[in-house]
Design an enzyme around this catalytic site. Structure first.
Site, mmCIF file in Angstrom:
data_model
loop_
_atom_site.group_PDB
_atom_site.id
_atom_site.type_symbol
_atom_site.label_atom_id
_atom_site.label_comp_id
_atom_site.label_asym_id
_atom_site.label_seq_id
_atom_site.Cartn_x
_atom_site.Cartn_y
_atom_site.Cartn_z
ATOM 1 N N ASP A 211 0.838 -1.192 0.000
ATOM 2 C CA ASP A 211 0.000 0.000 0.000
ATOM 3 C C ASP A 211 0.876 1.245 0.000
ATOM 4 O OD1 ASP A 211 -2.378 1.623 0.155
ATOM 5 O OD2 ASP A 211 -3.352 -0.017 1.239
ATOM 6 N N HIS A 256 -13.118 -2.036 -8.099
ATOM 7 C CA HIS A 256 -14.345 -1.229 -8.187
ATOM 8 C C HIS A 256 -14.078 0.272 -8.040
ATOM 9 C CE1 HIS A 256 -15.640 -0.950 -3.628
ATOM 10 N NE2 HIS A 256 -14.387 -0.592 -3.815
#
Length: 346
Positions: A211, A256
């Site tokens: 991340d 998404h």
């Protein structure tokens, strides 16, 4: 034939039009600490006692508590001394901060951040883009730059995502047998709740959370205990930086956020990095193929409109994206919960 005035007012229209009132009642009770206080007290309390302990008006608190009773978040007992309130089992499990399955943090994120973006839903529909500029006065060009606009906002978002995986993580990770994969990268793994569920379910695996640097630092300091040796960290931007080789990549609620072109770009990078025989696990809320539902997923897709560059998709659409990147043998498992699992193999 009767006039439209003769038609009975549909109950469903009333329910839908007042839906935001329902959510704000629950959010407010969480924010004020109603459920935490009742859990800590160990006994039912009157509205006066709750108001005094939480520093609110007595009239406002009484109405809030009664609304929570109507929503079946509280139970009330009428005695000669007055009305006394206590939590329901659902509230104890999901709405108190101390519960392992607490959804408090995601509730607060919805209330204080998502709710403000949804105020501009009509603008989002007209323009086809997220609404950070109107809601917060910041550029919407970089959704995660806007989402992580302060350490406080980043912490709220990460805590909210962790709370979701506390109740959904095991379902998606057990949808397929992932035990053959020992070296796993959780791309965009955030606060590490899904990684922790993974090493708990598959104790022979090692999971690396990949991340952004600021996210990794907060995850190390706030969420993942240093003694958890099966979880490692890798700082980077997976769109622009190298993705290391691994046997399995988990992309949970990642695709998404992005349009099809960016999804193909990311999946192609993942395919190139993936070891032969390895794979990628997509964790997403799947639309029905005819797009008729589920309602929760349709609403999530609206949220992607107001907050990101992406959308929710059908299983066939995710399969097409995986196959375009080179993955084959795509399998889909619906969990019956909020999130489903799609596995592609190299």
């Amino acid at each position: 034939m009767g006039s439209t005035e003769d038609l009975e007012y549909p109950q469903v229209i009333l329910q839908y039009s007042s839906g935001f009132l329902v959510s704000k009642v629950m959010f407010t009770a969480c924010e004020l600490g109603v459920f935490d206080l009742l859990l800590e007290s160990g006994k039912p309390l009157s509205s006066d006692a709750i108001a005094a302990r939480l520093g609110t008006s007595t009239t406002g608190m009484e109405r809030l508590l009664d609304a929570c009773v109507g929503l079946k978040l509280l139970e009330v007992e009428l005695t000669r001394e007055g009305a006394f309130y206590r939590n329901t089992e659902i509230s104890n499990i999901y709405l108190t901060k101390s519960s392992p399955k607490s959804q408090y943090h995601i509730m607060m994120y919805y209330s204080n951040t998502v709710y403000l973006c949804w105020h501009y839903l009509a603008d989002a529909v007209r323009e086809g883009r997220n609404q950070y500029d109107r809601a917060f006065g910041i550029s919407s060009a970089d959704p995660f730059g806007a989402m992580y606009r302060s350490e406080e906002e980043m912490l709220k978002f990460m805590a909210g995502q962790n709370s979701v995986w506390s109740i959904c993580g095991r379902d998606v990770l057990s949808a397929f047998d992932l035990s053959p994969f020992k070296q796993i990268y959780d791309l965009g793994g955030g606060g590490g709740a899904l990684a922790r569920e993974c090493v708990s379910l598959y104790p022979d695996s090692k999971v690396t959370i990949y991340d952004l640097p600021q996210v990794v630092q907060v995850a190390k300091e706030q969420f993942v205990p240093p003694e958890e040796c099966r979880i490692a960290f890798h700082e980077g931007d997976f769109f622009n930086d190298l993705i290391p080789e691994a046997e399995l990549y988990i992309l949970s609620k990642i695709l998404h956020d992005w349009d099809d072109d960016k999804c193909k770009q990311l999946l192609t990078k993942v395919y190139k990095a993936c070891k032969p025989g390895g794979g990628v696990l997509l964790v997403e809320s799947l639309l029905n193929e005819d797009r008729s539902g589920p309602l929760e997923t349709q609403l999530y897709s609206m949220n992607m409109l107001v907050q990101t560059e992406g959308k929710e998709r059908t299983a066939a659409e995710y399969s097409k994206l995986l196959e375009a990147a080179g993955f084959g043998g795509v399998q889909v498992k619906r969990t019956g919960k909020l999130y489903d699992a799609v596995l592609g193999r190299k």
